[in-house]
Every structure is written in C-alpha cells, then in structure tokens.
Design an enzyme around this catalytic site. Structure first.
Site, PDB file in Angstrom:
ATOM      1  N   TRP A   1     -11.109  10.188   8.499  1.00  0.00           N
ATOM      2  CA  TRP A   1     -12.170  10.036   7.486  1.00  0.00           C
ATOM      3  C   TRP A   1     -11.835  10.784   6.187  1.00  0.00           C
ATOM      4  O   TRP A   1     -12.623  11.594   5.703  1.00  0.00           O
ATOM      5  CB  TRP A   1     -13.497  10.549   8.037  1.00  0.00           C
ATOM      6  CG  TRP A   1     -14.103   9.768   9.161  1.00  0.00           C
ATOM      7  CD1 TRP A   1     -13.477   8.936  10.034  1.00  0.00           C
ATOM      8  CD2 TRP A   1     -15.488   9.767   9.549  1.00  0.00           C
ATOM      9  NE1 TRP A   1     -14.373   8.426  10.942  1.00  0.00           N
ATOM     10  CE2 TRP A   1     -15.608   8.919  10.667  1.00  0.00           C
ATOM     11  CE3 TRP A   1     -16.627  10.405   9.072  1.00  0.00           C
ATOM     12  CZ2 TRP A   1     -16.831   8.683  11.309  1.00  0.00           C
ATOM     13  CZ3 TRP A   1     -17.842  10.182   9.714  1.00  0.00           C
ATOM     14  CH2 TRP A   1     -17.932   9.331  10.816  1.00  0.00           C
TER      15      TRP A   1
ATOM     16  N   ALA B   1       1.234   5.348   3.213  1.00  0.00           N
ATOM     17  CA  ALA B   1       0.950   4.513   4.377  1.00  0.00           C
ATOM     18  C   ALA B   1       0.287   3.223   3.915  1.00  0.00           C
ATOM     19  O   ALA B   1      -0.237   3.152   2.800  1.00  0.00           O
ATOM     20  CB  ALA B   1       0.005   5.243   5.339  1.00  0.00           C
TER      21      ALA B   1
ATOM     22  N   THR C   1      -2.880   1.659   4.314  1.00  0.00           N
ATOM     23  CA  THR C   1      -4.140   2.262   4.778  1.00  0.00           C
ATOM     24  C   THR C   1      -5.337   1.308   4.785  1.00  0.00           C
ATOM     25  O   THR C   1      -6.449   1.736   5.104  1.00  0.00           O
ATOM     26  CB  THR C   1      -4.496   3.491   3.908  1.00  0.00           C
ATOM     27  OG1 THR C   1      -4.493   3.084   2.546  1.00  0.00           O
ATOM     28  CG2 THR C   1      -3.534   4.640   4.115  1.00  0.00           C
TER      29      THR C   1
ATOM     30  N   LEU D   1      -4.077  11.860  -0.731  1.00  0.00           N
ATOM     31  CA  LEU D   1      -3.479  13.114  -0.265  1.00  0.00           C
ATOM     32  C   LEU D   1      -2.333  13.555  -1.182  1.00  0.00           C
ATOM     33  O   LEU D   1      -2.221  14.737  -1.511  1.00  0.00           O
ATOM     34  CB  LEU D   1      -2.990  12.944   1.184  1.00  0.00           C
ATOM     35  CG  LEU D   1      -2.399  14.173   1.835  1.00  0.00           C
ATOM     36  CD1 LEU D   1      -3.390  15.346   1.836  1.00  0.00           C
ATOM     37  CD2 LEU D   1      -1.960  13.873   3.266  1.00  0.00           C
TER      38      LEU D   1
ATOM     39  N   ASP E   1      10.104   2.481  -2.545  1.00  0.00           N
ATOM     40  CA  ASP E   1       9.280   1.431  -1.931  1.00  0.00           C
ATOM     41  C   ASP E   1       9.551   1.391  -0.429  1.00  0.00           C
ATOM     42  O   ASP E   1      10.634   1.004   0.010  1.00  0.00           O
ATOM     43  CB  ASP E   1       9.608   0.078  -2.586  1.00  0.00           C
ATOM     44  CG  ASP E   1       8.734  -1.035  -2.026  1.00  0.00           C
ATOM     45  OD1 ASP E   1       7.955  -0.779  -1.079  1.00  0.00           O
ATOM     46  OD2 ASP E   1       8.846  -2.169  -2.529  1.00  0.00           O
TER      47      ASP E   1
ATOM     48  N   TYR F   1      -3.830  -1.461  12.334  1.00  0.00           N
ATOM     49  CA  TYR F   1      -3.496  -0.221  11.620  1.00  0.00           C
ATOM     50  C   TYR F   1      -3.156   0.895  12.622  1.00  0.00           C
ATOM     51  O   TYR F   1      -2.121   1.559  12.511  1.00  0.00           O
ATOM     52  CB  TYR F   1      -4.684   0.169  10.733  1.00  0.00           C
ATOM     53  CG  TYR F   1      -4.617   1.556  10.144  1.00  0.00           C
ATOM     54  CD1 TYR F   1      -3.755   1.853   9.087  1.00  0.00           C
ATOM     55  CD2 TYR F   1      -5.437   2.584  10.629  1.00  0.00           C
ATOM     56  CE1 TYR F   1      -3.711   3.127   8.536  1.00  0.00           C
ATOM     57  CE2 TYR F   1      -5.397   3.855  10.082  1.00  0.00           C
ATOM     58  CZ  TYR F   1      -4.534   4.124   9.037  1.00  0.00           C
ATOM     59  OH  TYR F   1      -4.492   5.392   8.506  1.00  0.00           O
TER      60      TYR F   1
ATOM     61  N   THR G   1      -3.158   9.425  12.102  1.00  0.00           N
ATOM     62  CA  THR G   1      -4.604   9.142  12.097  1.00  0.00           C
ATOM     63  C   THR G   1      -5.244   9.233  13.488  1.00  0.00           C
ATOM     64  O   THR G   1      -4.575   9.016  14.511  1.00  0.00           O
ATOM     65  CB  THR G   1      -4.815   7.702  11.551  1.00  0.00           C
ATOM     66  OG1 THR G   1      -6.162   7.311  11.730  1.00  0.00           O
ATOM     67  CG2 THR G   1      -3.941   6.686  12.266  1.00  0.00           C
TER      68      THR G   1
ATOM     69  N   GLY H   1      -1.684   8.300  -4.151  1.00  0.00           N
ATOM     70  CA  GLY H   1      -2.679   8.222  -3.079  1.00  0.00           C
ATOM     71  C   GLY H   1      -3.543   9.483  -3.055  1.00  0.00           C
ATOM     72  O   GLY H   1      -3.261  10.470  -3.743  1.00  0.00           O
TER      73      GLY H   1
HETATM   74  N1  LIG Z   1      -7.875   7.366   4.192  1.00  0.00           N
HETATM   75  C1  LIG Z   1      -8.294   7.735   5.405  1.00  0.00           C
HETATM   76  O1  LIG Z   1      -9.486   7.693   5.717  1.00  0.00           O
HETATM   77  C2  LIG Z   1      -7.306   8.228   6.436  1.00  0.00           C
HETATM   78  C3  LIG Z   1      -7.791   8.578   7.705  1.00  0.00           C
HETATM   79  C4  LIG Z   1      -6.872   9.033   8.643  1.00  0.00           C
HETATM   80  C5  LIG Z   1      -5.543   9.147   8.335  1.00  0.00           C
HETATM   81  N2  LIG Z   1      -5.100   8.773   7.098  1.00  0.00           N
HETATM   82  C6  LIG Z   1      -3.673   8.898   6.803  1.00  0.00           C
HETATM   83  O2  LIG Z   1      -3.545   9.894   5.817  1.00  0.00           O
HETATM   84  C7  LIG Z   1      -2.425   9.590   4.962  1.00  0.00           C
HETATM   85  C8  LIG Z   1      -2.861   9.657   3.522  1.00  0.00           C
HETATM   86  O3  LIG Z   1      -3.896   8.706   3.308  1.00  0.00           O
HETATM   87  P1  LIG Z   1      -4.560   8.481   1.892  1.00  0.00           P
HETATM   88  O4  LIG Z   1      -6.013   8.242   2.118  1.00  0.00           O
HETATM   89  O5  LIG Z   1      -4.103   9.524   0.943  1.00  0.00           O
HETATM   90  O6  LIG Z   1      -3.918   7.103   1.506  1.00  0.00           O
HETATM   91  P2  LIG Z   1      -4.181   6.218   0.195  1.00  0.00           P
HETATM   92  O7  LIG Z   1      -4.982   6.972  -0.804  1.00  0.00           O
HETATM   93  O8  LIG Z   1      -4.657   4.896   0.658  1.00  0.00           O
HETATM   94  O9  LIG Z   1      -2.727   6.101  -0.364  1.00  0.00           O
HETATM   95  C9  LIG Z   1      -1.727   5.431   0.336  1.00  0.00           C
HETATM   96  C10 LIG Z   1      -0.509   5.504  -0.516  1.00  0.00           C
HETATM   97  O10 LIG Z   1       0.557   4.840   0.139  1.00  0.00           O
HETATM   98  C11 LIG Z   1       1.276   4.188  -0.829  1.00  0.00           C
HETATM   99  N3  LIG Z   1       2.008   3.028  -0.352  1.00  0.00           N
HETATM  100  C12 LIG Z   1       1.512   1.919   0.216  1.00  0.00           C
HETATM  101  N4  LIG Z   1       2.492   1.025   0.404  1.00  0.00           N
HETATM  102  C13 LIG Z   1       3.633   1.606  -0.052  1.00  0.00           C
HETATM  103  C14 LIG Z   1       4.973   1.190  -0.160  1.00  0.00           C
HETATM  104  N5  LIG Z   1       5.365  -0.028   0.236  1.00  0.00           N
HETATM  105  N6  LIG Z   1       5.881   2.044  -0.674  1.00  0.00           N
HETATM  106  C15 LIG Z   1       5.504   3.264  -1.098  1.00  0.00           C
HETATM  107  N7  LIG Z   1       4.250   3.706  -1.060  1.00  0.00           N
HETATM  108  C16 LIG Z   1       3.314   2.883  -0.542  1.00  0.00           C
HETATM  109  C17 LIG Z   1       0.258   3.699  -1.850  1.00  0.00           C
HETATM  110  O11 LIG Z   1       0.908   3.471  -3.064  1.00  0.00           O
HETATM  111  P3  LIG Z   1       0.170   2.747  -4.298  1.00  0.00           P
HETATM  112  O12 LIG Z   1      -0.699   3.822  -4.908  1.00  0.00           O
HETATM  113  O13 LIG Z   1       1.283   2.323  -5.173  1.00  0.00           O
HETATM  114  O14 LIG Z   1      -0.617   1.625  -3.708  1.00  0.00           O
HETATM  115  C18 LIG Z   1      -0.703   4.861  -1.887  1.00  0.00           C
HETATM  116  O15 LIG Z   1      -0.365   5.787  -2.885  1.00  0.00           O
HETATM  117  C19 LIG Z   1      -1.904   8.238   5.438  1.00  0.00           C
HETATM  118  O16 LIG Z   1      -0.835   8.439   6.316  1.00  0.00           O
HETATM  119  C20 LIG Z   1      -3.056   7.646   6.214  1.00  0.00           C
HETATM  120  O17 LIG Z   1      -2.609   6.760   7.218  1.00  0.00           O
HETATM  121  C21 LIG Z   1      -5.959   8.336   6.138  1.00  0.00           C
END
Ligand SMILES: NC(=O)c1ccc[n+]([C@@H]2O[C@H](COP(=O)([O-])OP(=O)(O)OC[C@H]3O[C@@H](n4cnc5c(N)ncnc54)[C@H](OP(=O)(O)O)[C@@H]3O)[C@@H](O)[C@H]2O)c1
Length: 299
Positions: free
Chosen positions: A159, A68, A70, A12, A44, A133, A109, A10
């Site tokens: 964001w 997460a 997401t 982060l 998982d 979400y 978030t 992911g």
């Molecule tokens: N993106 C945003 O804009 C945003 C905003 C506010 C807060 N956040 C929070 O910030 C954090 C990091 O976000 P991010 O943008 O880095 O997320 P991301 O790039 O969407 O990555 C989410 C990761 O979670 C993994 N995941 C999903 N389902 C899973 C499962 N069943 N078992 C294990 N892993 C699983 C995914 O694995 P795969 O690679 O295998 O799919 C992916 O690597 C999260 O907690 C998110 O809620 C994000």
C-alpha cells in the site's frame, strides 16, 4: 561507493532522491556514496539487450531496484510485459550484480501472498499470489534467490503512497473534491506505507554493517507502517485531515469488482527488519499526516 537507483520517476525512486538531495543520511564513516538515479530512458528494463548495454558501460557497488510494472489491473492483460519487468529483468539485474560483485536491494510486494491468512505475514510464510502482478513479482524474487544467493536482499512492502504520482491518497483527494459521495472497500486490510519512510529505511540499511559485509545469504524483509486499517478507513482519514466533506460509504469487495483479484489481508510483520537493522517503523496515521502536510505545501 557507486549506488544505482532505478525508477527515478516512480514514488520510491523519487523519495530516495529527495533524501539524497538534502545530503543527509547518505554517507557513513567508511565511505562517501555517489548515487546515480536512472529512469527507463537510460535503463529500459523491458529490453534485455538494453540492460546488458547499460551495465557494459557502468559499474556499481550497490543496485537498488525500485522499478517495476506496478499497474496491478492492467497486468492481467499485459502479463508478458509485466513478467519481463518484474521477473526477467530482475533475473538479469541479479546476474549483472553478481558479476560486478555489487550488492542488490530489490523491492517486492505483499501481493506475493494470497491474503487468506488471519495474521500479519512473516517472511517465511508460503507465497501464493492470486493475480498476474503478484505472480510476476514472486517469479522475480525466486529468480533473484537462485541467481544471487548471496549479497542481495528483497524488501516486500504494501500500500505504497507518497506526494508523487498516482496513488490512493492522490486519487482520494481528487475524487473527494469532485464528488459528494464515494464507496470504498472495507474488507481488504493493510498498513499503508509512506514511500519516504521506506526510502529512509533503505538508506539506513545500506549504511548498516550487516548489509555492507559481503558474502551474506540472500534475505527477505517485510516493511510497512504500523497499524491495521481498511481502504475505507484510509479514505476517511485522508478526508478528515484535508477537511473534505465527502460521504464515504463502506462496501464489501464484491460490490467493487476489479480486473485483478486483490488479497484481503496485506498486513506484514516488520519484526525481522527492526531486529536486524534496527529500523524505526512509524504509525500509519503520523506518516499520512506528514505526507499530506508536504502535499499542502506543494500547492
Ligand atoms: N505502489 C504500491 O502500492 C506498491 C505496493 C507494494 C509494493 N510495491 C513495489 O514497490 C516498488 C516501488 O513502487 P512505486 O509505487 O514506487 O512504483 P511506481 O511509482 O509505479 O513506479 C514504477 C517505476 O517503474 C518504472 N518502470 C516501469 N517500466 C519500466 C521499464 N520498462 N524500464 C524502466 N523502468 C520502468 C516506471 O517508469 P516510468 O516513470 O518511466 O513509467 C516508474 O518510474 C515496486 O517494486 C513495486 O512493485 C508497490
């Protein structure tokens, strides 16, 4: 110190991995840190038995949960799966961390709020999520607080973008090159967060005495860049930096209906995290420039 980071693929997770791989910022005077990065292949989070099995064989001092569900719009149809990953898996991780006497950093978030406030959200503001979400992420925070009232922190961010995966920056770069004109909403305000900045902040926190001392009450912190913009202004700046000549039309959210409702105000105050951990917070424009320079070098 054995430190587990979930979500190795992911935004982060990869950003933390990149810093750790450079060998900077990871050790301190007291200890050497050994980072272990896992993805869903190893751990998982949609399966409680898989989580138990993994931690039955692996023990950690710190767990950083970046994984997460997401996909905000898809979550409206996949509420059960989103709840499993964003809530029940967090509850399980908290219980395991507690049993292992590990500390837990969990990422949440701004979507726990309804976005109706006219001020940046502070940690004590009352959550009121307006989509699946946000509700599942809030349930995760609450479960963590109950199961792990000490030795845990939640960092809410907003964001998030990076040089990895799909995010607003990569989407705009793609669309801007394909189309002459784009419409982007102007009435949802926030401060973009470069995942590398948040990764830096997390690595600073785990070195900090205030985090390393065991027995502290669970705390929530807000972290985003400094500044206040709309998605429209964000898109304009991305095109300006990249030199893309795509016309950007500024539209209200009603003209861009989405499956999940989105908060109008995603702004969060960073005062608490700055005060407690002395974290440096960048301005959104300078971080965007850094990310886009890295993207250019990758081409
Ligand atoms: N993106 C945003 O804009 C945003 C905003 C506010 C807060 N956040 C929070 O910030 C954090 C990091 O976000 P991010 O943008 O880095 O997320 P991301 O790039 O969407 O990555 C989410 C990761 O979670 C993994 N995941 C999903 N389902 C899973 C499962 N069943 N078992 C294990 N892993 C699983 C995914 O694995 P795969 O690679 O295998 O799919 C992916 O690597 C999260 O907690 C998110 O809620 C994000």
């Amino acid at each position: 110190m054995r430190i587990l980071v979930t979500s190795k693929n992911g935004q982060l997770g990869r950003s933390i991995q990149k810093i750790v791989n450079t060998g900077t910022k990871i050790d301190n005077n007291q200890s050497t840190n050994d980072f272990i990065f896992v993805g869903r292949e190893e751990l998982d989070l949609s399966s409680e038995s898989n989580i138990s099995h993994y931690f039955g064989k692996n023990k950690f001092d710190i767990i950083i949960n970046c994984a997460a569900y997401t996909q905000v719009d898809t979550a409206e149809q996949e509420a059960e799966l989103a709840n499993q990953i964003n809530h029940l898996a967090v509850k399980k991780l908290a219980s395991i961390a507690s049993n292992q006497q590990a500390r837990l950093i969990h990422i949440s978030t701004d979507y726990v709020f309804d976005g109706e406030s006219d001020k940046p959200y502070i940690e004590t503001d009352t959550p009121n999520p307006i989509n699946v979400y946000g509700r599942t992420k809030l349930a995760g925070e609450k479960a963590l607080q109950t199961v792990m009232p000490i030795n845990a922190i939640v960092i809410r961010t907003s964001w998030l973008y990076s040089e990895y995966g799909n995010n607003f920056v990569s989407t705009m770069l793609k669309l801007g090159k394909e189309q002459d004109e784009l419409s982007v909403v102007n009435d949802q305000m926030g401060s973009p967060t470069y995942a590398a900045d948040l990764a830096d902040a997390i690595l600073e926190i785990i070195k900090h005495k205030k985090f390393r001392d065991l027995g502290q009450t669970m705390q929530i912190y807000h972290y985003s860049s400094k500044g206040e913009i709309s998605w429209y202004e964000f898109a304009k700046e991305i095109f300006k930096i990249e030199g893309i000549e795509c016309k950007v039309n500024s539209i209200p959210s009603q003209q861009h209906p989405t499956t999940a409702k989105k908060p109008k105000n995603s702004l969060m105050s960073q005062d608490k995290i700055v005060e407690v951990f002395n974290i440096k917070v960048s301005k959104w424009k300078s971080s965007l420039n850094t990310c886009m320079t890295i993207l250019k070098q990758k081409k």
